[in-house]
Design a protein around this motif. Sequence first.
Motif, PDB file in Angstrom:
ATOM      1  N   ALA A 423       0.700  -1.139   0.068  1.00 52.58           N
ATOM      2  CA  ALA A 423       0.071  -0.101   0.025  1.00 52.58           C
ATOM      3  C   ALA A 423       0.866   1.237  -0.032  1.00 52.58           C
ATOM      4  O   ALA A 423       2.116   1.224   0.503  1.00 52.58           O
ATOM      5  CB  ALA A 423      -0.911  -0.105   1.456  1.00 52.58           C
ATOM      6  N   GLY A 424       0.290   2.439  -0.365  1.00 57.98           N
ATOM      7  CA  GLY A 424       0.960   3.792  -0.407  1.00 57.98           C
ATOM      8  C   GLY A 424       2.061   4.010  -1.416  1.00 57.98           C
ATOM      9  O   GLY A 424       2.790   4.856  -1.281  1.00 57.98           O
ATOM     10  N   VAL A 425       2.420   2.904  -2.216  1.00 58.99           N
ATOM     11  CA  VAL A 425       3.339   3.168  -3.240  1.00 58.99           C
ATOM     12  C   VAL A 425       3.078   4.466  -4.219  1.00 58.99           C
ATOM     13  O   VAL A 425       3.704   5.202  -4.505  1.00 58.99           O
ATOM     14  CB  VAL A 425       3.643   1.731  -4.067  1.00 58.99           C
ATOM     15  CG1 VAL A 425       4.611   2.263  -5.325  1.00 58.99           C
ATOM     16  CG2 VAL A 425       4.374   0.755  -3.314  1.00 58.99           C
ATOM     17  N   SER A 426       1.790   4.277  -4.606  1.00 62.79           N
ATOM     18  CA  SER A 426       1.450   5.366  -5.460  1.00 62.79           C
ATOM     19  C   SER A 426       1.455   6.844  -4.827  1.00 62.79           C
ATOM     20  O   SER A 426       1.815   7.676  -5.393  1.00 62.79           O
ATOM     21  CB  SER A 426       0.179   5.150  -6.186  1.00 62.79           C
ATOM     22  OG  SER A 426      -0.845   4.868  -5.384  1.00 62.79           O
ATOM     23  N   ALA A 427       1.178   6.519  -3.465  1.00 61.62           N
ATOM     24  CA  ALA A 427       1.181   7.759  -2.815  1.00 61.62           C
ATOM     25  C   ALA A 427       2.384   8.485  -2.713  1.00 61.62           C
ATOM     26  O   ALA A 427       2.742   9.565  -2.907  1.00 61.62           O
ATOM     27  CB  ALA A 427       0.510   7.720  -1.425  1.00 61.62           C
TER      28      ALA A 427
END
Length: 592
Positions: A423-427
């Motif tokens: 999770a959070g890679v694109s963020a």
Amino acid sequence: MLHRVKNSWVVHKFGGTSVANAERYRKVADILSHEPSERKAIVVSAMSGVTDKLIELVELARKRNEVYRAKADALKQQHLQAAEDLGVLGELAPVLDADFSDLLAVLKAVWLGKSYSEETLELVAGHGEIWSAQMLNAYVCKEHAHNPAISRSRWLDARAVLTVRPGETGPIVDWDVSKPRFQAWLGEDDTPWVVITGYVASRPDGVTTTLKRNGSDFSASIFGALSDAVDIVIWTDVDGVLSADPRRVPEAIVLDEMSYDEAVELAYFGAKVLHPHTMAPALMAGIPIWIRNTFNPAHRGTKIHRPDPNAPRNFVHAVKGFSTVDKVALINLEGTGMIGVPGVANRLFGALKDVGVSVIMISQASSEHSICFAVPEAQGQTAKETVEKAFFAELHHGHIQRVELATGCSILAAVGDDMVHAAGVSAKFFGALGKAGVNIRAIAQGSSERNISVVIDQKDSTRALRAVHSGLYLSDQTLSVGIIGPGLIGSALLAQLQAQAPELKSQFKIDLRIRGIMRSERMLMANPRIDLDTWAQHFEKDSVPADLEAFVNHIQADHLPHTVLIDCTSSEEIAFKYKDWLARGIHIVTPN
Ligand code: ASP
Ligand code: MG
């Protein structure tokens, strides 16, 4: 590569630069003799540039340019010279004499006919590999004359074994013919080394053909599958596959491993990996491909393989690599008339296919109000006109409001299998772009979640690449540090940093990179960092006249998150700059 099965094959492929001259052939033989496997299938390219020269000969003869004879002679001399330097002139000279007299006859026919067929071109173009394989084989046999096993090494003219027919996306291997032929060629002979010509093959009717430009990688992959190899090693001139283009991202690192899928995606986005087509036979047979460096064989290289699905996921480096495609145009098709109407995309991309425009990336908002897609810039205008024609009626009736073309764009892609689970890679990805002030024009994420791509302005592409690379690859606490005035205090500080840096990094994830040291007269700047064990010698050798402005610009690199200047001088002139530096977002540390 440790647990290999005894007597199993390993394919080693050497490209043109690895066999550029006699010295390089020697190096290849040396590398091979230090590689552990029992049986080696050694696939070679032509000597660097030879394929181009052969193709040029045919063209010159067609144009009735006399110079082809002199050029053919120079090419022959080049091979004779290499053979002489390697001490294998006795083996090679008769081969070269015979082949060049044939070649000249073919070229003469081209001259007379002022034309040539595809078959003629391929016949000529493949000769570089035929000579190269014989050159290496002769040298290996001579070098290992004392070793009865290796001195039995044979060379294989792949045309005798490998059968391919033309396909829409490149040559298609006829495995049912090629496999038994390869077995038959090997026979009972258990010779441990076999040198094989890359690039060349035969058609089912026996006519010589090639695997097209850079085809030797494909040859390696094919012979990997034909020999049931345990590994395929592609020897080239880089240490492996990098996390980004090192000319743009100085912090790029060599990847230990990646999946076939990741390699395919990265290659698609222009990274210098293997051509996806090349990998297919290895991929089907599940044979790992290693990318290694002929100039640095001590490096283990990058392994491209099918990772164990049960292996723990890599969430820290969920993104393996970044890549950009420049010279891209973005086309945006906007209109209320597309909402809920099936078949719009089909018509759109059907029309583009008909005019041969290749679409690099597509993104459609779920409101269906607009479709936007990227194409090579050179095809931008054609694409726009094609779309306008295809939707002429809709444009006319106002169901589609506009078709916009924006040129001067780049695509930036982040690729990694483990992005799915992290999770959070694109963020982080978008956060890094935002912080760097990069404007995003379009976004697409493949549903495989293996790839996030954005379209940005080409002028931002290097900055964007550096920002996402540092945002996702480096620890947040990566500090680019410059030390001004390493006198007593400064030198003590350097010694302390040297002692503590490893611990700061492993325990606290603080990555201090001393990238510059400046004294009153001279300064030293380095990438990615100055080695603190040897900085004094390094300074002696590589320092340049001091220039404060250049120094500060080097330390404040936009590919590193934080900049710190440590001022160990008591100079007022330098203190005077603090205000500017602080305004630029630079941290300042000073004992005085
Ligand atoms: N010699 C051929 C070429 O230059 C094949 C290869 O090197 O891969 O395209
Ligand atoms: Mg090549």
